[in-house]
Design an enzyme around this catalytic site. Structure first.
Site, PDB file in Angstrom:
ATOM      1  N   ARG A 132     -11.000  11.873   3.268  1.00  0.00           N
ATOM      2  CA  ARG A 132     -11.472  10.517   3.560  1.00  0.00           C
ATOM      3  C   ARG A 132     -12.711  10.517   4.428  1.00  0.00           C
ATOM      4  O   ARG A 132     -13.236   9.441   4.733  1.00  0.00           O
ATOM      5  CB  ARG A 132     -10.388   9.758   4.308  1.00  0.00           C
ATOM      6  CG  ARG A 132      -9.487   8.925   3.436  1.00  0.00           C
ATOM      7  CD  ARG A 132      -8.453   8.354   4.357  1.00  0.00           C
ATOM      8  NE  ARG A 132      -7.965   7.085   3.980  1.00  0.00           N
ATOM      9  CZ  ARG A 132      -6.833   6.892   3.302  1.00  0.00           C
ATOM     10  NH1 ARG A 132      -6.129   7.903   2.876  1.00  0.00           N
ATOM     11  NH2 ARG A 132      -6.417   5.685   3.058  1.00  0.00           N
ATOM     12  N   LYS A 164      -4.203   4.422  -6.542  1.00  0.00           N
ATOM     13  CA  LYS A 164      -4.110   5.889  -6.454  1.00  0.00           C
ATOM     14  C   LYS A 164      -2.645   6.348  -6.480  1.00  0.00           C
ATOM     15  O   LYS A 164      -2.267   7.229  -7.244  1.00  0.00           O
ATOM     16  CB  LYS A 164      -4.772   6.407  -5.160  1.00  0.00           C
ATOM     17  CG  LYS A 164      -6.215   5.977  -4.983  1.00  0.00           C
ATOM     18  CD  LYS A 164      -6.813   6.525  -3.697  1.00  0.00           C
ATOM     19  CE  LYS A 164      -6.203   5.999  -2.420  1.00  0.00           C
ATOM     20  NZ  LYS A 164      -6.398   4.554  -2.152  1.00  0.00           N
ATOM     21  N   ARG A 202      -8.767  -1.730   6.960  1.00  0.00           N
ATOM     22  CA  ARG A 202      -8.689  -0.543   6.096  1.00  0.00           C
ATOM     23  C   ARG A 202      -9.861  -0.505   5.125  1.00  0.00           C
ATOM     24  O   ARG A 202     -10.437   0.553   4.870  1.00  0.00           O
ATOM     25  CB  ARG A 202      -7.358  -0.529   5.328  1.00  0.00           C
ATOM     26  CG  ARG A 202      -6.186  -0.141   6.228  1.00  0.00           C
ATOM     27  CD  ARG A 202      -4.848  -0.546   5.656  1.00  0.00           C
ATOM     28  NE  ARG A 202      -4.553   0.066   4.390  1.00  0.00           N
ATOM     29  CZ  ARG A 202      -3.656  -0.418   3.514  1.00  0.00           C
ATOM     30  NH1 ARG A 202      -2.988  -1.528   3.791  1.00  0.00           N
ATOM     31  NH2 ARG A 202      -3.431   0.220   2.404  1.00  0.00           N
ATOM     32  N   ARG A 258       4.819  -2.633   3.542  1.00  0.00           N
ATOM     33  CA  ARG A 258       4.282  -1.668   4.500  1.00  0.00           C
ATOM     34  C   ARG A 258       3.733  -2.391   5.716  1.00  0.00           C
ATOM     35  O   ARG A 258       3.165  -3.470   5.595  1.00  0.00           O
ATOM     36  CB  ARG A 258       3.157  -0.859   3.829  1.00  0.00           C
ATOM     37  CG  ARG A 258       3.575   0.557   3.542  1.00  0.00           C
ATOM     38  CD  ARG A 258       2.612   1.251   2.633  1.00  0.00           C
ATOM     39  NE  ARG A 258       1.262   1.398   3.161  1.00  0.00           N
ATOM     40  CZ  ARG A 258       0.308   2.091   2.549  1.00  0.00           C
ATOM     41  NH1 ARG A 258       0.555   2.699   1.411  1.00  0.00           N
ATOM     42  NH2 ARG A 258      -0.900   2.189   3.070  1.00  0.00           N
ATOM     43  N   ARG A 268       2.220  -6.041  -2.500  1.00  0.00           N
ATOM     44  CA  ARG A 268       2.894  -4.750  -2.767  1.00  0.00           C
ATOM     45  C   ARG A 268       4.246  -4.670  -2.066  1.00  0.00           C
ATOM     46  O   ARG A 268       4.392  -5.053  -0.912  1.00  0.00           O
ATOM     47  CB  ARG A 268       2.004  -3.602  -2.295  1.00  0.00           C
ATOM     48  CG  ARG A 268       2.732  -2.265  -2.313  1.00  0.00           C
ATOM     49  CD  ARG A 268       1.792  -1.107  -2.197  1.00  0.00           C
ATOM     50  NE  ARG A 268       1.074  -1.063  -0.944  1.00  0.00           N
ATOM     51  CZ  ARG A 268       0.167  -0.140  -0.654  1.00  0.00           C
ATOM     52  NH1 ARG A 268      -0.146   0.793  -1.530  1.00  0.00           N
ATOM     53  NH2 ARG A 268      -0.441  -0.164   0.502  1.00  0.00           N
TER      54      ARG A 268
HETATM   55  P1  AP5 Z   1      -1.200   1.519  -4.958  1.00  0.00           P
HETATM   56  O1  AP5 Z   1      -1.098   2.455  -6.118  1.00  0.00           O
HETATM   57  O2  AP5 Z   1      -0.088   1.510  -3.984  1.00  0.00           O
HETATM   58  O3  AP5 Z   1      -2.625   1.685  -4.254  1.00  0.00           O
HETATM   59  P2  AP5 Z   1      -3.260   2.901  -3.454  1.00  0.00           P
HETATM   60  O4  AP5 Z   1      -4.636   3.115  -4.005  1.00  0.00           O
HETATM   61  O5  AP5 Z   1      -2.336   4.074  -3.433  1.00  0.00           O
HETATM   62  O6  AP5 Z   1      -3.397   2.193  -2.042  1.00  0.00           O
HETATM   63  P3  AP5 Z   1      -2.858   2.605  -0.611  1.00  0.00           P
HETATM   64  O7  AP5 Z   1      -2.809   1.327   0.174  1.00  0.00           O
HETATM   65  O8  AP5 Z   1      -1.601   3.375  -0.655  1.00  0.00           O
HETATM   66  O9  AP5 Z   1      -4.026   3.463  -0.168  1.00  0.00           O
HETATM   67  P4  AP5 Z   1      -4.541   3.672   1.238  1.00  0.00           P
HETATM   68  O10 AP5 Z   1      -5.614   4.618   0.912  1.00  0.00           O
HETATM   69  O11 AP5 Z   1      -4.943   2.495   2.024  1.00  0.00           O
HETATM   70  O12 AP5 Z   1      -3.230   4.140   2.016  1.00  0.00           O
HETATM   71  P5  AP5 Z   1      -2.697   5.570   2.439  1.00  0.00           P
HETATM   72  O13 AP5 Z   1      -1.235   5.516   2.322  1.00  0.00           O
HETATM   73  O14 AP5 Z   1      -3.449   6.651   1.759  1.00  0.00           O
HETATM   74  O15 AP5 Z   1      -1.398   0.040  -5.554  1.00  0.00           O
HETATM   75  C1  AP5 Z   1      -1.477  -1.084  -4.698  1.00  0.00           C
HETATM   76  C2  AP5 Z   1      -0.725  -2.276  -5.322  1.00  0.00           C
HETATM   77  O16 AP5 Z   1      -1.393  -2.682  -6.505  1.00  0.00           O
HETATM   78  C3  AP5 Z   1       0.715  -1.952  -5.749  1.00  0.00           C
HETATM   79  O17 AP5 Z   1       1.519  -3.074  -5.496  1.00  0.00           O
HETATM   80  C4  AP5 Z   1       0.615  -1.696  -7.253  1.00  0.00           C
HETATM   81  O18 AP5 Z   1       1.819  -2.035  -7.945  1.00  0.00           O
HETATM   82  C5  AP5 Z   1      -0.542  -2.590  -7.657  1.00  0.00           C
HETATM   83  N1  AP5 Z   1      -1.358  -2.007  -8.737  1.00  0.00           N
HETATM   84  C6  AP5 Z   1      -1.701  -0.688  -8.915  1.00  0.00           C
HETATM   85  N2  AP5 Z   1      -2.482  -0.546 -10.009  1.00  0.00           N
HETATM   86  C7  AP5 Z   1      -2.647  -1.800 -10.528  1.00  0.00           C
HETATM   87  C8  AP5 Z   1      -3.365  -2.315 -11.671  1.00  0.00           C
HETATM   88  N3  AP5 Z   1      -4.048  -1.490 -12.496  1.00  0.00           N
HETATM   89  N4  AP5 Z   1      -3.313  -3.643 -11.900  1.00  0.00           N
HETATM   90  C9  AP5 Z   1      -2.609  -4.470 -11.070  1.00  0.00           C
HETATM   91  N5  AP5 Z   1      -1.905  -4.044  -9.997  1.00  0.00           N
HETATM   92  C10 AP5 Z   1      -1.935  -2.725  -9.722  1.00  0.00           C
HETATM   93  O19 AP5 Z   1      -3.126   5.593   3.985  1.00  0.00           O
HETATM   94  C11 AP5 Z   1      -2.534   4.755   4.944  1.00  0.00           C
HETATM   95  C12 AP5 Z   1      -3.106   5.059   6.317  1.00  0.00           C
HETATM   96  O20 AP5 Z   1      -2.818   6.433   6.683  1.00  0.00           O
HETATM   97  C13 AP5 Z   1      -4.637   4.961   6.439  1.00  0.00           C
HETATM   98  O21 AP5 Z   1      -5.049   3.640   6.718  1.00  0.00           O
HETATM   99  C14 AP5 Z   1      -4.905   5.925   7.619  1.00  0.00           C
HETATM  100  O22 AP5 Z   1      -4.604   5.330   8.852  1.00  0.00           O
HETATM  101  C15 AP5 Z   1      -3.899   7.044   7.382  1.00  0.00           C
HETATM  102  N6  AP5 Z   1      -4.443   8.141   6.559  1.00  0.00           N
HETATM  103  C16 AP5 Z   1      -3.963   8.571   5.339  1.00  0.00           C
HETATM  104  N7  AP5 Z   1      -4.704   9.593   4.871  1.00  0.00           N
HETATM  105  C17 AP5 Z   1      -5.665   9.830   5.806  1.00  0.00           C
HETATM  106  C18 AP5 Z   1      -6.754  10.727   5.886  1.00  0.00           C
HETATM  107  N8  AP5 Z   1      -7.013  11.622   4.907  1.00  0.00           N
HETATM  108  N9  AP5 Z   1      -7.549  10.685   6.985  1.00  0.00           N
HETATM  109  C19 AP5 Z   1      -7.320   9.809   7.995  1.00  0.00           C
HETATM  110  N10 AP5 Z   1      -6.307   8.916   7.977  1.00  0.00           N
HETATM  111  C20 AP5 Z   1      -5.493   8.910   6.888  1.00  0.00           C
END
Ligand code: AP5
Ligand code: ZN
Length: 215
Positions: free
Chosen positions: A88, A13, A170, A159, A127
């Site tokens: 979410r 994402k 997660r 991270r 990552r």
């Molecule tokens: P990346 O693009 O970084 O993945 P992502 O989908 O953005 O994953 P996140 O881990 O950032 O999502 P998340 O939902 O767990 O975390 P968030 O920060 O929102 O890609 C991942 C890796 O794969 C990278 O190394 C990339 O290079 C590689 N990659 C990408 N595409 C690829 C492909 N096609 N092929 C191969 N490799 C690829 O949330 C973190 C925390 O915040 C949550 O756990 C929660 O505690 C809190 N939080 C955030 N939002 C909320 C909410 N709305 N409600 C409650 N808690 C929340």
């Protein structure tokens, strides 16, 4: 265009949202990035959120709803928005409907980036991030020089929540609380599925194929 990028942790994402934001010139709103910035600055919000994030649990809905309401009220969102990591939960989605009604910017599409579980763990544990916002993968998207950001020369880091046991939690939180939103948005006929297993560039092209009609 008004878009939600949906998918499990590690689906890509953030990677896609950064490119799409540059390409279409609309703001990328990542609730994870907003929360991490608060943790880093040591704000009250950050202190509260940190405990949940380090365990791989969701931060309470009322906190997130407040964040997203304020962010969507900023002037740059008049052009549209790319939501990444929000909503979410069902209550977050209900609240979003109300906010978008108020500002008159209903959703155009929910892009559901689909990647199997076994691939997600490998993506997250490999990552590396930079403080400038870029992210890399040790195998799939390596920087030109090991440990150094291509864009700003900054030192890359992992991270706190990209440790295997937190990654598993997660994924659990995603399955229990977030995945049901696919049905929620299917009922509104907003979901388009994207195969997230392809290369980063091919996923980008597929998404563009969907979004170009909303420009
Ligand atoms: P990346 O693009 O970084 O993945 P992502 O989908 O953005 O994953 P996140 O881990 O950032 O999502 P998340 O939902 O767990 O975390 P968030 O920060 O929102 O890609 C991942 C890796 O794969 C990278 O190394 C990339 O290079 C590689 N990659 C990408 N595409 C690829 C492909 N096609 N092929 C191969 N490799 C690829 O949330 C973190 C925390 O915040 C949550 O756990 C929660 O505690 C809190 N939080 C955030 N939002 C909320 C909410 N709305 N409600 C409650 N808690 C929340
Ligand atoms: Zn950088």
């Amino acid at each position: 265009m008004n878009v939600v990028l949906f998918g499990p942790p590690g689906a890509g994402k953030g990677t896609q949202a950064k490119e799409l934001s540059r390409y279409y010139d609309i703001p990328h709103i990542s609730t994870g990035d907003i929360l991490r910035a608060n943790v880093k600055e040591g704000t009250e919000l950050g202190k509260e959120a940190e405990n949940y994030m380090n365990r791989g649990e969701l931060v309470p809905d009322e906190v997130l709803i407040g964040i997203i309401k304020n962010r969507l009220a900023e002037p740059d969102c008049k052009k549209g928005y790319l939501l990444d990591g929000y909503p979410r939960t069902i209550p977050q989605a209900d609240a979003l409907d109300g906010i978008l009604d108020e500002i008159g910017m209903p959703l155009d599409v929910v892009l559901n980036i689909d990647v199997p579980d076994e691939e997600l763990v490998g993506r997250l544990s490999g990552r590396y991030m930079c403080k400038c916002g870029e992210s890399y993968h040790i195998k799939f998207n390596p920087p030109k020089a090991e440990g150094v950001c291509d864009s700003c020369g900054g030192q890359l880091y992992q991270r706190d929540d990209d440790k295997e046991e937190v990654i598993r939690q997660r994924l659990e939180s995603y399955k229990a609380k977030t995945q049901p939103l696919i049905d929620y948005y299917n009922e509104k006929d907003l979901v388009v599925n994207i195969n997230g297993e392809k290369d980063i560039k091919d996923v980008f092209d597929d998404i563009r194929g969907v979004l170009d009609k909303y420009v």
